[in-house]
Design an enzyme around this catalytic site. Sequence first.
Site, PDB file in Angstrom:
ATOM      1  N   GLU A 176      -2.629   0.763  -4.491  1.00 28.58           N
ATOM      2  CA  GLU A 176      -1.525  -0.194  -4.335  1.00 28.58           C
ATOM      3  C   GLU A 176      -1.658  -1.357  -5.310  1.00 28.58           C
ATOM      4  OE1 GLU A 176       0.812  -2.904  -0.975  1.00 28.58           O
ATOM      5  OE2 GLU A 176      -1.151  -2.075  -0.504  1.00 28.58           O
ATOM      6  N   LYS A 212       1.266   3.213  -3.709  1.00 24.92           N
ATOM      7  CA  LYS A 212       2.155   2.326  -2.963  1.00 24.92           C
ATOM      8  C   LYS A 212       2.576   1.232  -3.938  1.00 24.92           C
ATOM      9  CE  LYS A 212       2.636  -0.476   1.226  1.00 24.92           C
ATOM     10  NZ  LYS A 212       2.130  -0.734   2.590  1.00 24.92           N
TER      11      LYS A 212
END
Length: 294
Positions: A176, A212
Amino acid sequence: MKDERVIQMHSHKGFIAALDQSGGSTPKALRLYGVDASQYHSDEEMFDCIHAMRTRIMTSPAFTNAHILAAILFENTMDRQIEGKYTADYLWEEKHILPILKVDKGLQTESDGVQLMKPIPNLEELLQRAKQRHIFGTKMRSVIHHANADGIQRIVEQQFALGKQIAAHGFIPILEPEVDIYSEDKAACEKRLKEEIKKQLLTLDNEQIMFKLTLPSQDDFYKDLLTDTHIVRIVALSGGYSREQANALLAKNHGIIASFSRALTQGLQITQTQEAFDALLKASIVSIYEASIT
């Protein structure tokens, strides 16, 4: 992708519920839920409150695998129980929802326009415990504020290095590298980020990973990454957008699914009747699901 759980994550319709607020973000999550700091007097009491909130969400009849593929958990949540089972076991055995663990320890101070992850000194021990708790995958967050080439390169290299270490233990890591939605050069950050991701994908062998990512300034900007055989799924964070804004942006990014936190729990209140709570949660879940299946 022969594993049943990997197939679910890769191919099934749905989204990821992010329920992983950690120590620093828990007070805000509780405040939005209607629990202010005067109602707890220690970290343990605070975590009791947030676990009660998460338990209410996860045990709701609205929270099912008809719309939700996986849920991201904080370490404290992994070690607690729901209805007599450890949280990950409850999710998989009762709901058929994949449990994912947040493993990062927060962010370093900003340098070269980015915030790298703090060191994770107990990562190996944490991964062993995660295996015992039947965790499917992991998630770790860092943040990009400016389109600084050196900073973004270091962010991506750090994410991939830890991702490889985690994948070696049999987990599917979610990388992420968040781009701040308020960045003055957000689109330039995203362009540089994708370039660095493509470079690092070439260093992978048989590892399977996920990303993400912040909802991009250009629609379908990450669509070309979806065909890479190393990538199980790409999910989007809400990043401070309201649920309505995040859903509208997500629907324009085909093949990307949600992994929302604040946008998922927006409007939920401790004082709501169970009927009202379940109805609002269901409406939120359905709206996020519909935006995820475009």
